[in-house]
Motif scaffolding. Structure first.
Motif, PDB file in Angstrom:
ATOM      1  N   LYS A  90      19.095  10.310  -1.385  1.00 24.10           N
ATOM      2  CA  LYS A  90      18.940  11.760  -1.189  1.00 24.10           C
ATOM      3  C   LYS A  90      19.293  12.182   0.233  1.00 24.10           C
ATOM      4  O   LYS A  90      18.824  13.214   0.717  1.00 24.10           O
ATOM      5  CB  LYS A  90      17.519  12.202  -1.546  1.00 24.10           C
ATOM      6  N   LEU A  91      20.118  11.370   0.890  1.00 27.65           N
ATOM      7  CA  LEU A  91      20.652  11.762   2.193  1.00 27.65           C
ATOM      8  C   LEU A  91      21.882  12.645   2.023  1.00 27.65           C
ATOM      9  O   LEU A  91      22.256  13.381   2.938  1.00 27.65           O
ATOM     10  CB  LEU A  91      21.007  10.521   3.008  1.00 27.65           C
ATOM     11  N   GLU A  92      22.526  12.522   0.874  1.00 28.14           N
ATOM     12  CA  GLU A  92      23.678  13.353   0.535  1.00 28.14           C
ATOM     13  C   GLU A  92      23.504  13.878  -0.886  1.00 28.14           C
ATOM     14  O   GLU A  92      22.818  13.261  -1.709  1.00 28.14           O
ATOM     15  CB  GLU A  92      24.984  12.549   0.621  1.00 28.14           C
ATOM     16  N   LYS A  93      24.139  14.999  -1.166  1.00 26.10           N
ATOM     17  CA  LYS A  93      24.142  15.542  -2.515  1.00 26.10           C
ATOM     18  C   LYS A  93      25.317  14.957  -3.298  1.00 26.10           C
ATOM     19  O   LYS A  93      26.311  14.533  -2.707  1.00 26.10           O
ATOM     20  CB  LYS A  93      24.237  17.064  -2.469  1.00 26.10           C
ATOM     21  N   PRO A  94      25.238  14.929  -4.628  1.00 24.42           N
ATOM     22  CA  PRO A  94      26.351  14.386  -5.417  1.00 24.42           C
ATOM     23  C   PRO A  94      27.689  15.050  -5.119  1.00 24.42           C
ATOM     24  O   PRO A  94      28.744  14.415  -5.232  1.00 24.42           O
ATOM     25  CB  PRO A  94      25.912  14.632  -6.865  1.00 24.42           C
ATOM     26  N   ASP A  95      27.665  16.320  -4.705  1.00 22.15           N
ATOM     27  CA  ASP A  95      28.914  17.035  -4.433  1.00 22.15           C
ATOM     28  C   ASP A  95      29.676  16.479  -3.237  1.00 22.15           C
ATOM     29  O   ASP A  95      30.835  16.862  -3.007  1.00 22.15           O
ATOM     30  CB  ASP A  95      28.628  18.521  -4.194  1.00 22.15           C
ATOM     31  N   VAL A  96      29.062  15.566  -2.465  1.00 15.82           N
ATOM     32  CA  VAL A  96      29.773  14.985  -1.329  1.00 15.82           C
ATOM     33  C   VAL A  96      31.008  14.221  -1.804  1.00 15.82           C
ATOM     34  O   VAL A  96      32.006  14.119  -1.085  1.00 15.82           O
ATOM     35  CB  VAL A  96      28.839  14.060  -0.515  1.00 15.82           C
ATOM     36  N   VAL A  97      30.959  13.698  -3.035  1.00 13.64           N
ATOM     37  CA  VAL A  97      32.126  13.007  -3.589  1.00 13.64           C
ATOM     38  C   VAL A  97      33.286  13.977  -3.743  1.00 13.64           C
ATOM     39  O   VAL A  97      34.439  13.664  -3.402  1.00 13.64           O
ATOM     40  CB  VAL A  97      31.771  12.350  -4.940  1.00 13.64           C
ATOM     41  N   LYS A  98      33.004  15.168  -4.250  1.00 16.12           N
ATOM     42  CA  LYS A  98      34.056  16.179  -4.394  1.00 16.12           C
ATOM     43  C   LYS A  98      34.674  16.527  -3.041  1.00 16.12           C
ATOM     44  O   LYS A  98      35.891  16.692  -2.922  1.00 16.12           O
ATOM     45  CB  LYS A  98      33.481  17.443  -5.039  1.00 16.12           C
ATOM     46  N   GLY A 107       0.801  -1.218   0.000  1.00 15.33           N
ATOM     47  CA  GLY A 107       0.000   0.000   0.000  1.00 15.33           C
ATOM     48  C   GLY A 107       0.831   1.263   0.000  1.00 15.33           C
ATOM     49  O   GLY A 107       0.299   2.351  -0.243  1.00 15.33           O
ATOM     50  N   GLU A 108       2.128   1.157   0.275  1.00 11.00           N
ATOM     51  CA  GLU A 108       3.004   2.325   0.264  1.00 11.00           C
ATOM     52  C   GLU A 108       3.825   2.344  -1.020  1.00 11.00           C
ATOM     53  O   GLU A 108       4.041   1.317  -1.654  1.00 11.00           O
ATOM     54  CB  GLU A 108       3.944   2.308   1.473  1.00 11.00           C
ATOM     55  N   GLN A 109       4.271   3.506  -1.381  1.00  7.30           N
ATOM     56  CA  GLN A 109       5.142   3.628  -2.533  1.00  7.30           C
ATOM     57  C   GLN A 109       6.542   3.117  -2.175  1.00  7.30           C
ATOM     58  O   GLN A 109       7.057   3.414  -1.097  1.00  7.30           O
ATOM     59  CB  GLN A 109       5.237   5.090  -2.982  1.00  7.30           C
ATOM     60  N   PRO A 110       7.161   2.319  -3.053  1.00  9.84           N
ATOM     61  CA  PRO A 110       8.520   1.832  -2.756  1.00  9.84           C
ATOM     62  C   PRO A 110       9.518   2.983  -2.720  1.00  9.84           C
ATOM     63  O   PRO A 110       9.377   3.978  -3.436  1.00  9.84           O
ATOM     64  CB  PRO A 110       8.812   0.881  -3.921  1.00  9.84           C
ATOM     65  N   ARG A 111      10.509   2.845  -1.868  1.00 10.22           N
ATOM     66  CA  ARG A 111      11.560   3.855  -1.763  1.00 10.22           C
ATOM     67  C   ARG A 111      12.632   3.542  -2.801  1.00 10.22           C
ATOM     68  O   ARG A 111      13.456   2.654  -2.609  1.00 10.22           O
ATOM     69  CB  ARG A 111      12.158   3.847  -0.363  1.00 10.22           C
ATOM     70  N   VAL A 112      12.614   4.276  -3.885  1.00  2.09           N
ATOM     71  CA  VAL A 112      13.542   4.014  -4.983  1.00  2.09           C
ATOM     72  C   VAL A 112      14.741   4.946  -4.890  1.00  2.09           C
ATOM     73  O   VAL A 112      14.668   6.040  -4.311  1.00  2.09           O
ATOM     74  CB  VAL A 112      12.843   4.173  -6.348  1.00  2.09           C
ATOM     75  N   LEU A 113      15.836   4.501  -5.464  1.00  3.24           N
ATOM     76  CA  LEU A 113      17.055   5.299  -5.505  1.00  3.24           C
ATOM     77  C   LEU A 113      17.001   6.283  -6.668  1.00  3.24           C
ATOM     78  O   LEU A 113      16.455   5.973  -7.734  1.00  3.24           O
ATOM     79  CB  LEU A 113      18.274   4.389  -5.661  1.00  3.24           C
ATOM     80  N   ASP A 114      17.586   7.441  -6.478  1.00  5.72           N
ATOM     81  CA  ASP A 114      17.677   8.457  -7.528  1.00  5.72           C
ATOM     82  C   ASP A 114      18.879   8.108  -8.411  1.00  5.72           C
ATOM     83  O   ASP A 114      20.022   8.464  -8.098  1.00  5.72           O
ATOM     84  CB  ASP A 114      17.838   9.840  -6.899  1.00  5.72           C
ATOM     85  N   ILE A 115      18.617   7.389  -9.497  1.00  4.86           N
ATOM     86  CA  ILE A 115      19.691   6.904 -10.363  1.00  4.86           C
ATOM     87  C   ILE A 115      20.435   8.059 -11.027  1.00  4.86           C
ATOM     88  O   ILE A 115      21.668   8.024 -11.170  1.00  4.86           O
ATOM     89  CB  ILE A 115      19.132   5.936 -11.422  1.00  4.86           C
ATOM     90  N   ASP A 116      19.721   9.093 -11.431  1.00  3.96           N
ATOM     91  CA  ASP A 116      20.382  10.232 -12.087  1.00  3.96           C
ATOM     92  C   ASP A 116      21.378  10.906 -11.145  1.00  3.96           C
ATOM     93  O   ASP A 116      22.479  11.292 -11.555  1.00  3.96           O
ATOM     94  CB  ASP A 116      19.333  11.245 -12.560  1.00  3.96           C
ATOM     95  N   ALA A 117      20.992  11.064  -9.880  1.00  3.59           N
ATOM     96  CA  ALA A 117      21.912  11.671  -8.907  1.00  3.59           C
ATOM     97  C   ALA A 117      23.129  10.775  -8.692  1.00  3.59           C
ATOM     98  O   ALA A 117      24.263  11.266  -8.557  1.00  3.59           O
ATOM     99  CB  ALA A 117      21.192  11.919  -7.588  1.00  3.59           C
TER     100      ALA A 117
END
Length: 574
Positions: free
Chosen positions: A384-392, A280-290
Motif C-alpha cells: 500500500k505504498l503505491e496504488k495499482p494505477d502506478v502500473v498504468k 505480539g504485533e500483527q504481521p504486515r501482510v500484502l494486499d493480494i487483491d490490490a
C-alpha cells in the motif's frame, strides 16, 4: 651460381619409389633443397588456412579418443530443469571466469563426456590437426578449459530463454545436434560420412559431397525407440540440481529453440506475510487483491522501458512486448512448518501459517530483468505504498519517457516455468523414470526426492526453531504485561509511557522478495522520484566508448540500415 636453381641430373628411381640422392653432387643437393623450400612457401601462401586464425597447441602423437565419422547425427530438442541457486545463470561466458559455474558449462561438459557432440577441432600452423585429448584427467573428472572444446556452430546449438544468476528453470529448452544410433545409408557405409565422390575411381560420377539417398532402399529402417537414451545418459553425468526431463526426436527443419518458441511462462514465488514480525504485533501482510488489480494492467502490448534494465550493449530501441497473462495465484496444499501464533490448535495453525503465492506471467519474449522489475512494483502496491494505477503510469511512456529510480525484486524466487512450442511441431518424449537403479544419478525421481527431502527437513527444523523462539518471546511478553499491570495497581504509575521508551525510527521497510525486508528512509512515490537518462542517450554514450568497427556493425544507426529488428534478434529473457 648462388640463387640459381639447378635442375638435378636424371637419376633412375629405385623400385621403392624414392629418389636415390647418393649420386648427386653437393651443389645439386643444395639446389634441390632450395627448390623444395620455394615450393613449400608457395603452397603455404596459396593455402586456404590462414596463419593468424590458427590456435597453436602443443603437438601430440595421441590418437583421437573417439571417431565421430563412424556415426550419424541428428538434431534434437532437450527439455530440462535446474535449481538456479548454485549457478551463475544459464549462459556460459567464453573467456571469462565466474564465481560459480553456469548451467551451460555443466550441460556442455555432459554432452562432451558422453561423446554426444564432437569437441572443437584445432589446427597446428602447418595444417595438421591437433589431437590433444579432451579428457586429460579421466572421464570422471571435469573438463579443463571447457570453452576451447565447445563448438556451438557445428553443434547447431540454440537455447530458448536466458536466465541470470540465481534464477531457476523448470521448462528450459535447447536444440543440439548429437550422435545417433541411426545406421548410415549404404553410400556412407562404403565411403565414410564425409568422403568425397572424387575418392572413388569413377570418372563418370560428379565430384562433391555425397548427397543423401533418395530411396527408402538406401537407408535402413530405424525407430526412435532404438535411439540412444539421451535423457538417461545426460542425467547420469549432470549434477542433481540439473535434470533432463524429455527430448524431441524430430523438431522442425532449421529448428531454433529461441525463435520457434511461441511463449514463455515465469513464476515468481513469495510468502504472505513476506517478512517476520515482532511477537505480539500483527504481521504486515500484502494486499493480494490490490496486487491482482495491478498485475492485470500488465496484460496486452505495452512499452516496458520503465520496467526493465536498459542493456546498452544491445542498442535496443523497441521496448514493446506483449503479455498474454499476468496474475497472482495462491499455492495450495502446503503443510505448515510453523505458526505465526504459537501454542494454537491445529486448525488455528492452519489458518495462521504463512501463505505462499506466485506471480504468473506469460508472454512471447521479455526484456532484461523485466519480470523482476514488474514484481518489485507489485510488492509496492501490496504494501500500500503505491496504488495499482502506478502500473498504468509506468507504461505511459508519453508522460513518463524515462525510468524512475527503484530496485528490482530478488532473483532467487524466480522460475522460468515453461517454454511453449507448437504441439504439432515439437512433440516431447518423456522416458520411463522407474527403471534406474536406486541412488543412481539417472534416477530423476530419486534424485529430486533427495533434493526435496533435504530441503524439507531443513525447512521443518528451521520452522520448528522459529516457532520455539516466537513461543519464548510470547511467554516473556505476557509475563512482562502481568508485572507491569501489577506495578500499575500498586503505584499508579504507567511505566509504558516513560521517557525511556525507544523512539520509533522514521523509515520504510520495502519488500523485495528476499528473506528480509530492506529499510529505507521516508518513502517517496515512484512518480516523484528522480529519473534515468533517456534510452537514446544511454545507447549513444555506450556506443561512443566502443571501436569504430563495432559502431559500424552494432550501433542503433547501423542496425537500422541493415534492417535488424530488436523484437526478434536482440531481445533478452530474464
Amino acid at each position: 651460381m648462388e640463387g640459381q636453381v639447378i635442375t638435378p641430373p636424371h637419376v633412375e628411381l629405385p623400385q621403392s619409389g624414392g629418389t636415390n640422392y647418393t649420386q648427386w653432387t653437393q651443389e645439386a643437393l643444395i639446389s634441390r633443397i632450395r627448390h623444395l623450400e620455394s615450393s613449400l612457401e608457395t603452397n603455404l601462401l596459396n593455402s586456404e588456412i590462414k596463419q593468424d586464425s590458427l590456435t597453436i597447441l602443443p603437438k601430440s602423437t595421441a590418437k583421437p579418443d573417439f571417431d565421430f565419422s563412424r556415426y550419424t547425427s541428428r538434431l534434437i530438442a532437450l527439455k530440462f530443469a535446474y535449481i538456479g541457486g548454485p549457478y551463475q545463470g544459464l549462459e556460459y561466458h567464453f573467456g571469462s571466469d565466474t564465481p560459480f559455474p553456469t548451467v551451460e558449462e555443466k550441460l556442455f561438459e555432459a554432452l562432451l563426456k558422453a561423446r554426444l557432440v564432437p569437441p572443437k577441432t584445432y589446427y597446428h600452423p602447418d595444417g595438421s590437426i591437433d589431437t590433444t585429448q579432451v579428457f586429460t584427467s579421466g572421464s570422471t573428472a571435469g573438463i579443463e578449459d571447457i570453452g576451447k572444446w565447445v563448438d556451438l556452430d557445428s553443434w547447431e546449438y540454440t537455447k530458448c530463454g536466458r536466465t541470470d544468476r540465481g534464477v531457476s528453470a523448470f521448462g528450459q529448452v535447447v536444440g543440439v545436434r548429437v550422435r545417433s544410433n541411426r545406421p548410415k545409408s549404404k553410400p556412407e557405409e562404403i565411403l565414410g560420412e564425409n568422403a568425397l565422390v572424387e575418392d572413388v575411381d569413377d570418372s563418370s560420377t560428379p565430384k562433391g559431397p555425397i548427397e543423401p539417398a533418395e530411396t527408402d532402399d538406401e537407408t535402413p529402417e530405424f525407430e526412435d525407440k532404438d535411439e540412444l537414451p539421451y535423457v538417461t545418459i545426460l542425467n547420469r553425468l549432470l549434477p542433481s540440481t540439473i535434470r533432463v526431463l524429455a527430448w524431441c526426436p524430430n523438431p522442425p527443419e532449421n529448428f531454433s529453440a529461441r525463435f520457434n518458441c511461441q511463449a514463455r511462462t515465469y513464476h515468481y514465488f513469495f510468502t504472505n506475510p513476506p517478512a517476520p514480525h515482532n511477537p505480539g504485533e500483527q504481521p504486515r501482510v500484502l494486499d493480494i487483491d490490490a496486487m491482482k488489480t495491478a498485475a492485470k494492467y500488465y496484460e496486452g502490448l505495452h512499452d516496458f522501458r520503465n520496467l526493465c534494465k536498459i542493456d546498452a550493449s544491445k542498442q535496443i530501441t523497441n521496448f514493446k512486448r506483449r503479455v498474454e497473462e499476468a496474475d497472482i495465484v495462491k499455492v495450495g496444499g502446503v503443510t505448515p512448518v510453523f505458526s505465526l501464533e504459537p501454542c494454537e490448535t491445529s486448525q488455528r495453525m492452519l489458518e495462521r501459517r504463512p501463505e505462499t503465492y506466485y506471480f504468473k506471467l506469460t508472454g512471447s519474449a521479455f526484456l532484461w530483468h523485466q519480470v523482476r522489475h514488474m514484481v518489485a512494483i507489485l510488492f509496492l502496491v501490496g504494501q500500500k505504498l503505491e496504488k495499482p494505477d502506478v502500473v498504468k503510469e509506468l507504461l505511459d511512456v508519453q508522460n513518463m519517457p524515462t525510468k524512475p529510480f527503484y530496485n528490482m525484486a530478488d532473483d532467487r524466487p524466480l522460475v522460468l516455468w515453461d517454454c511453449l512450442f507448437d504441439e504439432n511441431e515439437v512433440k516431447w518424449v518423456y522416458p520411463e523414470l522407474n527403471r534406474a537403479k536406486p541412488s543412481s544419478r539417472e534416477d530423476v525421481i530419486g534424485s529430486l526426492w533427495e533434493l526435496w527431502h533435504n530441503s524439507n527437513m531443513d525447512a521443518m527444523l528451521s520452522g520448528g526453531l522459529l516457532a520455539m523462539v516466537y513461543g519464548q518471546q510470547e511467554t516473556r511478553r505476557k509475563r512482562e504485561t502481568v508485572e507491569r499491570n501489577g506495578d500499575l495497581a500498586m503505584t499508579g504509575n504507567d511505566n509504558s509511557n516513560s521517557s525511556n521508551k525507544k523512539k520509533v525510527r522514521d523509515s520504510t521497510w520495502i519488500v523485495d522478495g528476499s528473506p528480509m525486508q530492506t529499510s529505507f528512509g521516508k518513502y517517496v512515490e515512484i512518480v516523484k522520484r528522480g529519473r534515468m537518462e533517456t534510452v537514446e542517450v544511454i545507447n549513444r554514450r555506450f556506443a561512443a566508448r566502443k571501436s569504430e568497427e563495432w559502431r559500424q556493425k552494432w550501433s542503433v544507426e547501423a542496425k537500422r540500415e541493415r534492417g535488424i529488428g530488436d523484437m526478434t534478434d536482440y531481445d533478452h529473457d530474464e
